[in-house]
Design a protein around this motif. Structure first.
Motif, PDB file in Angstrom:
ATOM      1  N   CYS A   9      -0.065   4.126   4.508  1.00  0.00           N
ATOM      2  CA  CYS A   9      -0.373   5.633   3.814  1.00  0.00           C
ATOM      3  C   CYS A   9      -1.735   5.827   3.211  1.00  0.00           C
ATOM      4  O   CYS A   9      -1.983   6.773   2.687  1.00  0.00           O
ATOM      5  N   CYS A  42       3.959   4.418  -1.577  1.00  0.00           N
ATOM      6  CA  CYS A  42       4.980   4.489  -0.390  1.00  0.00           C
ATOM      7  C   CYS A  42       6.009   3.510  -0.608  1.00  0.00           C
ATOM      8  O   CYS A  42       6.955   3.392   0.155  1.00  0.00           O
ATOM      9  N   CYS A  46      -3.497   0.772   1.635  1.00  0.00           N
ATOM     10  CA  CYS A  46      -2.272   0.569   2.389  1.00  0.00           C
ATOM     11  C   CYS A  46      -2.232   1.063   3.940  1.00  0.00           C
ATOM     12  O   CYS A  46      -2.643   2.167   4.036  1.00  0.00           O
ATOM     13  N   CYS A  99       2.448  -1.531  -2.191  1.00  0.00           N
ATOM     14  CA  CYS A  99       1.933  -0.292  -2.237  1.00  0.00           C
ATOM     15  C   CYS A  99       2.797   0.606  -3.051  1.00  0.00           C
ATOM     16  O   CYS A  99       3.992   0.856  -2.722  1.00  0.00           O
TER      17      CYS A  99
HETATM   18 ZN   LIG Z   1       1.648   2.807   1.251  1.00  0.00          ZN
END
Ligand SMILES: [Zn+2]
Length: 265
Positions: free
Chosen positions: A25, A46, A22, A43
């Motif tokens: 994050c 997050c 991602c 993702c």
């Molecule tokens: Zn993420």
């Protein structure tokens, strides 16, 4: 909650070589969370729906960062003495230098014949005669000695683009002999040097204001109008700096990876 249209497929060439992460994050994204057809990824860490091309770009950045942790490749250097970080790459290339030299000599050899004639004509119309030592063809009685002022001026104008192209070729040769790009980071002052040997220019940026470091495509059209493409390193900080087009791909990737590691953690 997964959006229901993300009914994801498993056949994912993206995840084949490098794990997809991602961009926000840095969590791993499983291949079943990537939808090639829709061009999206999800993702789970997050809970963000991501554009697939951002995920791929992020995977490439990750590869750059990893590669830069190895020993610098041939023609690159990196050091950190605690006060100053220096990251550099040379544009040196023996093959490139020999090629550029051959082309430069050939082109300028032909152009120089006409330049000599133009100089001879200029001498004739300024000091009134052509010195005997001057290497002009047919000094006495030849076409040069009767060249009109208009013809001399026309010849210079006509020759100018050819002379400029010849100088450009010579410049390309010098780049292959001693061209280099070096980034220095000291306190909160970053400098990007681009030049040949000690000659070149420095551009400053503020390392604490760096928003993005990336490899970007630089596209342009050559003199024939054909599209050309080359990658360049981009630092976006208080200003946007682009450099490194004259480097080989390996050296440019090393430079970009090192800068990502140093400037954008
Ligand atoms: Zn993420």
């Amino acid at each position: 909650m997964l959006p229901h249209r993300l009914n994801l497929r498993t056949s994912s060439p993206v995840a084949a070589d490098s794990p997809s992460r991602c961009p926000a994050c840095h969590a791993d994204i499983a291949s079943q969370d990537i939808n090639i057809t829709e061009g999206v990824a999800f993702c789970r860490s997050c809970h963000k729906l991501l554009r697939l091309k951002d995920v791929i770009a992020s995977a490439d950045d990750e590869a750059l960062r990893e590669a830069a942790k190895d020993e610098p490749p041939d023609g690159c250097w990196a050091s950190d003495d605690g006060t100053e970080i220096i990251i550099g790459a040379s544009a040196r290339s023996l093959g490139g230098a020999l090629g550029a030299l051959a082309v430069t000599l050939f082109w300028n050899g032909i152009v120089s014949v006409f330049v000599v004639v133009a100089i001879a004509g200029t001498l004739l119309h300024t000091i009134g005669f052509i010195p005997n030592w001057f290497p002009s063809p047919n000094v006495n009685g030849g076409p040069t000695s009767s060249m009109s002022l208009g013809m001399t001026i026309f010849l210079w104008i006509f020759l100018t683009p050819f002379i400029l192209v010849g100088l450009g070729m010579f410049g390309a040769f010098l780049v292959c002999v001693g061209g280099r790009t070096e980034v220095r980071i000291r306190d909160d002052v970053g400098t990007v040097f681009t030049g040949i040997g000690p000659l070149g220019w420095n551009r400053r940026f503020s390392p604490s204001l760096v928003r993005r470091v990336a490899l970007e495509d630089h596209r342009w059209r050559d003199s024939d109008g054909d599209p050309q493409r080359r990658q360049q390193v981009v630092i976006e900080a208080d200003k946007v700096l682009r450099f490194g087009t004259m480097l080989t791909e390996e050296r440019r990737r090393f430079l970009a990876g090192m800068l990502m590691n140093e400037l954008k953690r």
